[in-house]
Write a protein that holds these residues in place. Structure first.
Motif, PDB file in Angstrom:
ATOM      1  N   TRP A  11       0.803  -1.224   0.000  1.00 54.31           N
ATOM      2  CA  TRP A  11       0.000   0.000   0.000  1.00 54.31           C
ATOM      3  C   TRP A  11       0.835   1.273   0.000  1.00 54.31           C
ATOM      4  N   ASN A  14      -0.341   5.512   1.131  1.00 58.91           N
ATOM      5  CA  ASN A  14      -1.520   5.936   0.377  1.00 58.91           C
ATOM      6  C   ASN A  14      -2.787   6.020   1.209  1.00 58.91           C
ATOM      7  N   LEU A 237      -4.781  -1.082  -4.077  1.00 60.05           N
ATOM      8  CA  LEU A 237      -5.427  -0.108  -3.179  1.00 60.05           C
ATOM      9  C   LEU A 237      -6.943  -0.167  -3.256  1.00 60.05           C
TER      10      LEU A 237
END
Ligand SMILES: O=C[C@H](O)COP(=O)(O)O
Length: 248
Positions: A11, A14, A237
């Protein structure tokens, strides 16, 4: 040898904490293949909440980085001991963003791997060449040095669970990828380098490809003999694209 595929999300910096919980709530509603090992490497701030939440979902939560000392005056760092204390048993090491932006070198990465293994935490080591190294024909030389330095002082048994990701730096977040056969060639070479150090450990170790992996190109990488999965940034994501990757 049969190697269980891994789809790992990284990830990076983010999602927020509430977005990470929302991601898990959404992905728990989706049907995900049991044939694939599913890992999400998340910011250290969210690890405890996420680990408590994934319970029996089949999703493993790992850290994106850690330091090699157990404790001390290392402002801003987290230790393998801290990860273990919250049952975080997976950790990314040597991502090219750590190497390039935070100036981590092969020696530091070797120390981190040793510290993780000492605490029973499984490292996922990233290796890969820059665009200029690729243009100069140095891809194989680069990954060889990275693997040999990372493995220095570690036995075959120490390394039995390590995961490797080959990520050409020029493919990360760019939408440009090597062809699956180019990625296969480098990953097969990495396996040969491992064979040169620890013999048949090379047959069981899982080596992933990373760099602009998306639901529409995952299949071609997974069709290659030596590619055992993917390390995915952007497309991990979103629960819909992460689940599409897992169910490739
Ligand atoms: O760790 C993941 C990689 O850096 C790949 O990122 P990307 O899928 O956004 O290209």
């Amino acid at each position: 040898m049969e190697r269980r595929p891994i789809i790992a999300g990284n990830w990076k910096m983010n999602l927020t904490n509430s977005e990470s919980i929302k991601f898990l709530d959404q992905i728990f509603q989706m049907s995900l293949s049991d044939n694939v090992e599913k890992i999400i490497y998340a910011p250290s701030l969210f690890l405890k909440d996420m680990i408590e939440k994934v319970t029996t979902s089949g999703i493993i939560v790992g850290a994106e980085n850690c330091y090699y000392e157990d404790k001390g005056a290392y402002t801003g760092e987290i230790s393998p001991l801290m990860l273990k204390d919250i049952d975080c048993l997976d950790c990314l090491i040597g991502h090219s963003e750590r190497r390039e932006i935070f100036k981590e070198d092969d020696r530091l990465i070797n120390k981190k791997i040793k510290a993780l293994i000492k605490h029973g935490i499984r490292p996922l080591l990233c290796v890969g060449e820059s665009s200029s190294e690729k243009d100069a024909g140095l891809t194989k030389d680069k990954v060889k040095v990275q693997i040999e330095s990372a493995f220095e002082g570690l036995s075959r048994d120490d390394l039995k669970d390590i995961i490797i990701a080959y990520e050409p730096i020029w493919a990360i977040g760019t939408g440009i990828t090597p062809t699956s056969s180019e990625a296969e060639e480098t990953i097969k070479y990495i396996r040969d380098v491992i064979r040169g150090i620890h013999g048949d450990l090379a047959d069981s170790i899982r080596i992933l490809y990373g760099g602009s992996v998306k639901p529409d190109n995952i299949e071609s990488f997974m069709a290659e003999e030596n590619i055992d999965g993917a390390l995915v940034g952007g497309a991990s994501l979103n629960p819909t694209s992460y689940s599409a990757l897992v169910n490739y």
